[in-house]
Scaffold this motif. Structure first.
Motif, mmCIF file in Angstrom:
data_model
loop_
_atom_site.group_PDB
_atom_site.id
_atom_site.type_symbol
_atom_site.label_atom_id
_atom_site.label_comp_id
_atom_site.label_asym_id
_atom_site.label_seq_id
_atom_site.Cartn_x
_atom_site.Cartn_y
_atom_site.Cartn_z
ATOM 1 N N ALA A 171 0.831 -1.204 0.000
ATOM 2 C CA ALA A 171 0.000 0.000 0.000
ATOM 3 C C ALA A 171 0.866 1.255 0.000
ATOM 4 O O ALA A 171 0.528 2.260 -0.634
ATOM 5 N N LEU A 172 1.983 1.195 0.686
ATOM 6 C CA LEU A 172 2.883 2.349 0.752
ATOM 7 C C LEU A 172 3.392 2.737 -0.633
ATOM 8 O O LEU A 172 3.477 3.915 -0.969
ATOM 9 N N VAL A 173 3.717 1.731 -1.468
ATOM 10 C CA VAL A 173 4.262 2.049 -2.789
ATOM 11 C C VAL A 173 3.168 2.244 -3.833
ATOM 12 O O VAL A 173 3.465 2.640 -4.957
ATOM 13 N N GLY A 174 1.899 1.948 -3.487
ATOM 14 C CA GLY A 174 0.815 2.224 -4.417
ATOM 15 C C GLY A 174 -0.010 1.049 -4.880
ATOM 16 O O GLY A 174 -0.813 1.182 -5.804
ATOM 17 N N PHE A 175 0.133 -0.133 -4.241
ATOM 18 C CA PHE A 175 -0.720 -1.259 -4.606
ATOM 19 C C PHE A 175 -2.183 -0.889 -4.367
ATOM 20 O O PHE A 175 -2.512 -0.128 -3.458
ATOM 21 N N ALA A 176 -3.058 -1.504 -5.163
ATOM 22 C CA ALA A 176 -4.483 -1.168 -5.089
ATOM 23 C C ALA A 176 -5.225 -1.923 -3.999
ATOM 24 O O ALA A 176 -6.334 -1.534 -3.621
ATOM 25 N N GLY A 177 -4.652 -3.025 -3.481
ATOM 26 C CA GLY A 177 -5.352 -3.792 -2.461
ATOM 27 C C GLY A 177 -4.512 -4.935 -1.961
ATOM 28 O O GLY A 177 -3.363 -5.137 -2.378
ATOM 29 N N THR A 178 -5.091 -5.716 -1.037
ATOM 30 C CA THR A 178 -4.414 -6.864 -0.445
ATOM 31 C C THR A 178 -5.426 -7.961 -0.147
ATOM 32 O O THR A 178 -6.599 -7.673 0.123
ATOM 33 N N SER A 179 -4.953 -9.195 -0.179
ATOM 34 C CA SER A 179 -5.808 -10.313 0.221
ATOM 35 C C SER A 179 -5.816 -10.491 1.733
ATOM 36 O O SER A 179 -6.630 -11.250 2.266
ATOM 37 N N ASN A 180 -4.913 -9.814 2.431
ATOM 38 C CA ASN A 180 -4.711 -9.978 3.871
ATOM 39 C C ASN A 180 -5.784 -9.201 4.639
ATOM 40 O O ASN A 180 -5.757 -7.969 4.691
ATOM 41 N N VAL A 181 -6.708 -9.916 5.237
ATOM 42 C CA VAL A 181 -7.830 -9.268 5.925
ATOM 43 C C VAL A 181 -7.346 -8.438 7.111
ATOM 44 O O VAL A 181 -7.825 -7.316 7.339
ATOM 45 N N ALA A 182 -6.395 -8.971 7.882
ATOM 46 C CA ALA A 182 -5.888 -8.227 9.039
ATOM 47 C C ALA A 182 -5.257 -6.912 8.603
ATOM 48 O O ALA A 182 -5.471 -5.862 9.229
ATOM 49 N N PHE A 187 -4.882 -1.195 8.386
ATOM 50 C CA PHE A 187 -4.270 -0.070 7.689
ATOM 51 C C PHE A 187 -5.216 0.629 6.711
ATOM 52 O O PHE A 187 -4.803 1.558 6.023
ATOM 53 N N GLY A 188 -6.452 0.161 6.623
ATOM 54 C CA GLY A 188 -7.398 0.800 5.726
ATOM 55 C C GLY A 188 -7.101 0.549 4.263
ATOM 56 O O GLY A 188 -7.336 1.404 3.409
ATOM 57 N N ILE A 189 -6.590 -0.646 3.960
ATOM 58 C CA ILE A 189 -6.262 -1.018 2.583
ATOM 59 C C ILE A 189 -7.457 -1.763 1.992
ATOM 60 O O ILE A 189 -8.039 -2.621 2.656
ATOM 61 N N PRO A 190 -7.847 -1.487 0.755
ATOM 62 C CA PRO A 190 -8.944 -2.256 0.154
ATOM 63 C C PRO A 190 -8.629 -3.754 0.143
ATOM 64 O O PRO A 190 -7.532 -4.157 -0.231
ATOM 65 N N ALA A 191 -9.585 -4.567 0.581
ATOM 66 C CA ALA A 191 -9.405 -6.023 0.583
ATOM 67 C C ALA A 191 -9.813 -6.587 -0.768
ATOM 68 O O ALA A 191 -10.784 -6.133 -1.384
ATOM 69 N N SER A 192 -9.065 -7.587 -1.228
ATOM 70 C CA SER A 192 -9.334 -8.160 -2.546
ATOM 71 C C SER A 192 -9.109 -9.662 -2.486
ATOM 72 O O SER A 192 -8.107 -10.132 -1.929
ATOM 73 N N GLY A 193 -10.056 -10.437 -3.033
ATOM 74 C CA GLY A 193 -9.897 -11.879 -3.030
ATOM 75 C C GLY A 193 -10.809 -12.531 -4.043
ATOM 76 O O GLY A 193 -11.817 -11.944 -4.454
ATOM 77 N N THR A 194 -10.462 -13.735 -4.442
ATOM 78 C CA THR A 194 -11.270 -14.426 -5.445
ATOM 79 C C THR A 194 -11.703 -15.786 -4.887
ATOM 80 O O THR A 194 -12.525 -15.861 -3.985
ATOM 81 N N MET A 195 -11.128 -16.841 -5.401
ATOM 82 C CA MET A 195 -11.441 -18.198 -4.950
ATOM 83 C C MET A 195 -10.223 -19.065 -5.225
ATOM 84 O O MET A 195 -9.328 -18.686 -5.990
ATOM 85 N N ALA A 196 -10.180 -20.227 -4.598
ATOM 86 C CA ALA A 196 -9.082 -21.171 -4.813
ATOM 87 C C ALA A 196 -9.532 -22.303 -5.724
ATOM 88 O O ALA A 196 -10.734 -22.527 -5.936
ATOM 89 N N SER A 389 1.525 8.996 7.492
ATOM 90 C CA SER A 389 0.474 8.250 6.798
ATOM 91 C C SER A 389 1.034 7.538 5.576
ATOM 92 O O SER A 389 2.046 7.954 4.996
ATOM 93 N N LEU A 390 0.349 6.465 5.161
ATOM 94 C CA LEU A 390 0.733 5.774 3.941
ATOM 95 C C LEU A 390 0.584 6.694 2.733
ATOM 96 O O LEU A 390 1.393 6.629 1.796
ATOM 97 N N ALA A 391 -0.409 7.546 2.751
ATOM 98 C CA ALA A 391 -0.611 8.462 1.630
ATOM 99 C C ALA A 391 0.567 9.418 1.487
ATOM 100 O O ALA A 391 1.020 9.704 0.368
ATOM 101 N N ALA A 392 1.071 9.916 2.605
ATOM 102 C CA ALA A 392 2.222 10.826 2.549
ATOM 103 C C ALA A 392 3.458 10.097 2.039
ATOM 104 O O ALA A 392 4.237 10.640 1.251
ATOM 105 N N ALA A 393 3.652 8.855 2.482
ATOM 106 C CA ALA A 393 4.798 8.069 2.015
ATOM 107 C C ALA A 393 4.693 7.802 0.512
ATOM 108 O O ALA A 393 5.695 7.874 -0.213
#
Length: 451
Positions: A171-182, A187-196, A389-393
């Motif tokens: 998120a700091l470098v600009g990723f759009a989301g994470t699969s990591n729910v925690a 950190f207020g990062i958009p959550a993203s996931g599909t299926m296995a 903040s991550l946005a400032a970084a």
């Protein structure tokens, strides 16, 4: 497990001796990376925020004394001098998101010697791991040329804490989301996931799986299409999306095989089904090298999901970093060991246009057009301002990448800028070296180091 005891044993033995010898004078330690790893044209400073959190709450408690005494096989009374020791020093550091190069201090700690020594290991673990991962992630962003990236690293990271850090650094470098729910919730990062693939295998056929998933999750969905035959999976996904009128915002995910070839075939099949608005997500062993190849081949991939290779910085999983004493009780000191010579005294790094950096003494005036990289972020053991903040970084990183020479931004065979040393620092280094060399030469039974 206490953060205080998350340290190397020799930090404890040294701190005990300093206290016993009444060595409480102020010391400055400098944390820097000796050399950039192969294949890196720059590093992204990261890990400062959790490091400051640690220093702000650092306090040796009775439970820590018990753990130290058990490790040393010494009675707790022998460690009584450590009880209630807190960090009360100053920290000057490069803010997260700034680009740095070899030899430049990422952080300098100035505090009473026992305090500055005892926090060494934890600071190294925070800044080294996070700078390595952030640098890898930033290179992925460069390779993607504006396409979104998603962090999928948790399951292959070196433990849950490393996975949490990797998501934050993405998120700091600009990723759009994470699969990591925690990480998403913390950190207020958009959550993203599909299926296995196991989800698909649990049903009689792919179509049953896709329809069941769509029933559970209204709105846009993402179908994993390569469990059996990828092209048949795409056709099945297209049929289900068309039947349910769920195309806009939905996606298919490719996770194996020749991703470039499969993406082209998948795009053609989706377009033929009047699903031009369905995106293609690619995952499976991706890093900046694979992404750069896919982008250069014009593969019609809309989103890249990166995991293992980025979360562990696979091609450069560690940094040759050091935390070295550069001044004690007002006296500059340095190390003369072969290939590991350090420069004395507290420092500043001045950045000139084009990332032409100058490593100087802390009290030097900046050269014309130069701006300081290290800022005071802690005094008397307390932050000088609110957490960053991550946005400032992200904003700092974006500005630094724009100013970075193109040769350093290259994915293959980058050429990092090499900082220069100010004349004053060079002169001091030579003076301290000569003083140490002459002192060693005059000491009975000691061979002076060769220059």
């Amino acid at each position: 497990m206490s953060e205080v005891t998350t340290t190397d044993l020799y930090e404890v033995t040294m701190a005990m001796s300093y206290l016993r010898e009444d060595m409480h004078a102020t010391a400055t330690f400098s944390l820097f990376v000796r050399d950039l790893p192969p294949g890196r044209g720059f590093l992204v400073a990261a890990g400062l925020e959790p490091a400051l959190d640690y220093l702000a709450r650092f306090r040796v408690q009775r439970s820590d004394i018990r753990d130290f005494s058990a490790a040393l096989h010494r009675p707790p009374e022998d460690l009584a001098d450590l009880l209630d020791l807190r960090f009360e020093g100053q920290v000057r550091a490069v803010p997260e998101g700034r680009i740095v190069f070899a030899g430049e201090p990422l952080l300098e700690v100035t505090a009473p010697l026992p305090q500055a020594q005892l926090v060494e290991t934890y600071l190294l673990t925070q800044l080294c791991h996070q700078t390595a991962v952030a640098s890898k992630a930033a290179r992925c962003m460069l390779a993607a040329h504006g396409r979104p990236l998603i962090d999928f690293s948790l399951r292959r990271s070196h433990g849950p804490q490393a996975g949490l850090q990797s998501a934050r650094l993405g998120a700091l470098v600009g990723f759009a989301g994470t699969s990591n729910v925690a990480a998403a919730t913390r950190f207020g990062i958009p959550a993203s996931g599909t299926m296995a693939h196991s989800y698909i295998e649990s049903f009689a056929c792919e179509e049953d799986a896709f329809r069941a998933f769509a029933r559970t999750h209204p709105g846009p969905v993402t179908f994993l299409v390569d469990t059996y035959d990828t092209e048949l999976g795409v056709l099945t996904a297209a049929r289900v999306l068309s039947d349910l009128r769920r195309g806009p915002g939905s996606s298919i995910r490719l996770d194996s095989g020749d991703l470039g070839l499969l993406a082209r075939r998948s795009r053609a099949l989706l377009d033929a089904a009047d699903l031009a608005n369905v995106r293609i997500i690619a995952s499976g062993g991706l890093d900046e090298y694979a992404i750069a190849d896919l982008v250069s081949s014009k593969a019609p991939i809309d989103v890249f999901a990166v995991g293992t290779r980025v979360g562990v910085a696979a091609d450069a999983p560690y940094l040759d970093a050091a935390y070295k004493l550069v001044q004690y009780d007002g006296k500059p000191v340095m190390k003369l060991s072969s290939a590991k010579v350090t420069a004395p005294a507290p420092k500043q790094v001045f950045r000139l246009p084009g990332c032409s950096d100058v490593i100087a003494l802390r009290d030097e005036e900046p050269p014309r057009g130069g701006t300081p990289l290290l800022h005071t972020v802690m005094r008397a053991g307390r932050r000088t301002g609110p957490p960053d903040s991550l946005a400032a970084a992200r904003a700092r990183l974006g500005a630094d990448l724009a100013a970075l020479p193109s040769a350093a931004r290259r994915i293959h065979h980058p050429e990092p800028p090499v900082p220069v040393t100010s004349p004053r620092l060079e002169a001091l280094t030579e003076s301290v070296r000569e003083s140490l060399t002459s002192g060693l030469a005059g000491h009975p039974g000691t061979n002076a180091p060769k220059r």
